[in-house]
Design an enzyme around this catalytic site. Sequence first.
Site, PDB file in Angstrom:
ATOM      1  N   THR A 119      42.267 -29.386 -35.069  1.00 44.71           N
ATOM      2  CA  THR A 119      41.035 -30.124 -34.816  1.00 44.71           C
ATOM      3  C   THR A 119      40.147 -30.009 -36.045  1.00 44.71           C
ATOM      4  OG1 THR A 119      41.169 -29.660 -32.454  1.00 44.71           O
ATOM      5  CG2 THR A 119      39.019 -30.330 -33.310  1.00 44.71           C
ATOM      6  N   VAL A 120      39.481 -31.103 -36.409  1.00 42.02           N
ATOM      7  CA  VAL A 120      38.600 -31.110 -37.573  1.00 42.02           C
ATOM      8  C   VAL A 120      37.154 -31.163 -37.095  1.00 42.02           C
ATOM      9  CG1 VAL A 120      37.990 -32.263 -39.730  1.00 42.02           C
ATOM     10  CG2 VAL A 120      40.362 -32.290 -38.925  1.00 42.02           C
ATOM     11  N   SER A 177      40.841 -34.886 -33.729  1.00 41.22           N
ATOM     12  CA  SER A 177      41.852 -33.899 -33.357  1.00 41.22           C
ATOM     13  C   SER A 177      43.218 -34.544 -33.437  1.00 41.22           C
ATOM     14  CB  SER A 177      41.605 -33.373 -31.940  1.00 41.22           C
ATOM     15  OG  SER A 177      42.521 -32.361 -31.598  1.00 41.22           O
ATOM     16  N   ASP A 194      52.430 -38.982 -47.776  1.00 45.38           N
ATOM     17  CA  ASP A 194      51.913 -39.670 -46.585  1.00 45.38           C
ATOM     18  C   ASP A 194      50.687 -40.497 -46.950  1.00 45.38           C
ATOM     19  OD1 ASP A 194      52.017 -40.419 -43.933  1.00 45.38           O
ATOM     20  OD2 ASP A 194      50.816 -38.741 -43.224  1.00 45.38           O
TER      21      ASP A 194
END
Length: 760
Positions: free
Chosen positions: A27-28, A22, A136
């Site tokens: 949240t994954v 998260s 990123d």
Amino acid sequence: MSLRGGDPAEIGGYPLEARLGSGGMGTVFLARTSSGRPVAIKLIHQQFAGDDEFRIRFRQEVAAARRVSGAFTAAVVDAAPEAEQPWMATTYIEGDTLAQRIATKGPLDGAELRRLAIGLAEALRDIHRVGVVHRDLKPSNVVLSPEGPRVIDFGISRAVDQQTLTMTGRVIGTPPFMSPEQFQEPRGVGPRSDVFSLGTLLVFAATGHGPFDADSPYMTAYQVVHEEPSLDAVPGALRAVVESCLDKEAEGRPSADELLVRLRDLPADLGGAEANGAEANGAGAGRTRDVITRRAHATRATPAPTTPTTGPTTAPTIAPAGPATGNTDTVVGRRRRRRWRPVLTVAVAVAAIGGGAAVMMADGSEGNSGGDKGNSVAAPGAVLPAGFTPWHETVPGGREDIPDEVRCIARGDAVFCGGGGVVATRIRASDGSRVWTEKSPGVPVQGMHLVGATDDTVLGYRFADQDAPQGPAAEVVAIDADKGRELWSVASGAQSHAVTGRTQDAVVVGSTVVTVDASNSRFEARDAHSGKVAWKTPFPAGTRCAPVPVGARLYAMCATDEEMNALEVRHPALHTLGRDSGTLGSPVTVKGPAVPMGVADGRLVLLQVHMEGTALVGYDGVARFDPASGKVTYSRLSRTYAGTPGMADGIVYVSGQAGLVTALDPATGRRKWSRQTGVEGASGPVTGAGALYFSSATGRVVALSPSDGKPLWTTDPQADGLTGEQGASPRVTVAGRAVIVAADKNTLFAFDTQNPPKSG
């Protein structure tokens, strides 16, 4: 990681099996398709689902991930960016991240290192070929799958021809793996920025540390922009390729295709490290500190010369205040480039990427940067709070994993602060001790701080815990000013930034608080202390609005749904909004985009925004709305001013990322004065005790004379915080002769304006 209470059983028809992690945005979860194939589902936190800007960023992430799905990235399986709570499902990639691999087993070498380098170059080639810049690339975004490395997380990526939204203009990325242009020219970041990041990542993989590691992110950022990388521990065969990736100038770096050719030409076994210098094993940071210290001593002995300023000046995003003391041409990647050699003090080097050794006036003379009482800025009659002594405190927030940052207002001997994980706190102005604190459990919307205060009530924002999403995503909470007990709360919308360019969804006018309801469809007015509803007024049909206080008056600024959805608020409308009745007046259209700044001569002043696509470039005009006549007049600025705008005592100010402060006459748009300061990314202005104050996230403060911008004094940094920020709200609060400053991580400190902390 097991599912938690309150987690959904399924998302989009995909049964959930576990939590994978998260973060600030979502949240994954691990889930399964109907055929049993594992997928990773990213679910956006509930509190962001109703925010147009976050939803747009998520749509961009989905679009970017779809475009780059290939052998070296995580393919998009399904997505619902328009769902009530947006989500995206990608192929689940089994394996440790590169960060986890280095932490548990140490650096890579030999054939394993070569395979990683080639795999990541192939991934960049695929990403860039479809017109996407990742922005990123870092060890935690590289998964080492059995089939090879995969690049994940396109949350801040963008198409080459499209700018990603940034809530307050913060520089986005992870400093040890960012390119120089990400600090200097964020809007100009292109594919070769990713190549620079890949170079830093390969150094990390080969040595266990980055080429620009330092004791703080600000020293790291300084080294990325100004210093040579530490490469002595990189295997010799790889070092030449990495050097070309780390050229300070983007055009000096290879493309992803060119890089792939060079990597494939490397020997099958790269061998081990060939460290032959004192900088192996990460000693580069110590080298840079020594260089800065030597330059600081030289600076204190001989101030850097400056060029007199006779007109408007444009400061680069990252640059020394004075000219370089010398230039050397360094061969990097077979191209010559000019090496930066700025003159800095130790304080500036630690606090910022670049900046002046002392506050320099526009005429080239040196301003006082210490606590010289001969330059006292205290206005006649300004007194310190009873029993005052300088203080430095940190306000604990509701969570340890969110970047708290509060803002404060002073009421007599009390200072009320709120923001981040703090709904509100009361602090004694005399010594910084806390009387009471009400914490917020959830992740805040960036830029939403304290709402305001009346004589007996403090109003702040509370955000729902992402692990308990059954409550409102955001609420306005009223707290008794004396006792710290909650009086009432109401669900709040969060869309004002899209309408007005400022994050202000609730305002206090007199003893009334006006909010936007959770469905973003109407204004609601309540007595600040009792919470009793005075009136409710729907938005005009087909529009979304935000409250705008104009002195004792109240206005609504509205934009059509079509413009909001298209991210082009070009024709906002102003309506009078009756404080007692909520009655909306007739609309007056303003040439936009435009940001309300404040009141001058009874007129609402707005800065006109210059946009390139969806990117804010700066401000190029002034609009003035006269409530008496209902007319709007306009003045053009002599040029586009980039930075953080503010208004005080009827004058508009823009503070640039590199510390340049410009004063503008709102009646004519003419520049009154410009002064270069040593405070990068400052927000302000705030007036009091005879001065203008600007301060950055580091807590570095500069006091200027309101009449001509003459620097009076500057303080050293007090906290770790990114410089170069744009759009932040003012951080300084004045209580008589005392200045209270809010810095990063809920750091607060206070001092006497007649005796500011000495700089240097």
